[in-house]
Design a protein around this motif. Structure first.
Motif: not given
Length: 166
Positions: A98, A101-102, A104
């Motif tokens: 997570d 992804m954040r 990115q």
């Protein structure tokens, strides 16, 4: 996406590979395989930077620091998150993925994960051979994805820069 466009995008790319220090005998298989594959695809060795952090949990913050600096075109994170039988690995793996992804989405810099949680990881001689080979494969796959993603972003950037006919 052609191989040539992937190679062209990699030629000038600056890429960080972050690796956790837990189980480096396995984790470095992914790190080294990713670096080698990136070079095979056209990345300059001097533009691939390796950074180590204590564990998987520390990877997202380092990825954020590198991505937010504006000096890196992509970041790859490598770790083994061990299932020690107390479900800690589930929280750590979710937090790491997570977090990556954040990073990115917040920075616009592509981030790739080779933070894996092998089922019932045991560092026995028989299983280490399997895990070494598996992490090499996953490192190569991350490098391939990195090259393809950088090429896709370069193509979209060129498209967005085109003048739109009135």
């Amino acid at each position: 996406m052609t191989k040539t466009s992937s190679n062209a995008a990699l030629a000038q790319a600056r890429i960080a590979i972050i690796s956790a220090n837990w189980h480096t005998d396995v984790v470095h298989q992914a790190r080294d395989a990713a670096a080698l594959r990136l070079q095979q695809l056209g990345a300059a060795p001097a533009r691939i930077h390796q950074v180590e952090v204590p564990g998987a949990f520390e990877i997202p913050l380092m990825a954020q620091k590198l991505a937010a600096s504006g000096k890196f075109d992509a970041v790859i994170g490598c770790a083994v998150i061990v299932n020690g039988g107390i479900y800690h690995h589930e929280f750590v793996s979710a937090a790491v993925v997570d977090g990556l992804m954040r990073v990115q989405l917040d920075t616009g810099v592509p981030v790739f994960s080779v933070a894996l949680t092998p089922h019932n990881f045991q560092p026995s001689e028989d299983l280490l051979g399997f895990f070494h080979a598996h992490f090499v494969k996953k490192g190569e796959e991350a490098a391939d994805s990195c090259a393809q993603t950088l090429a896709a972003h370069a193509a979209v950037d060129a498209l967005l820069d085109e003048a739109v006919p009135a």
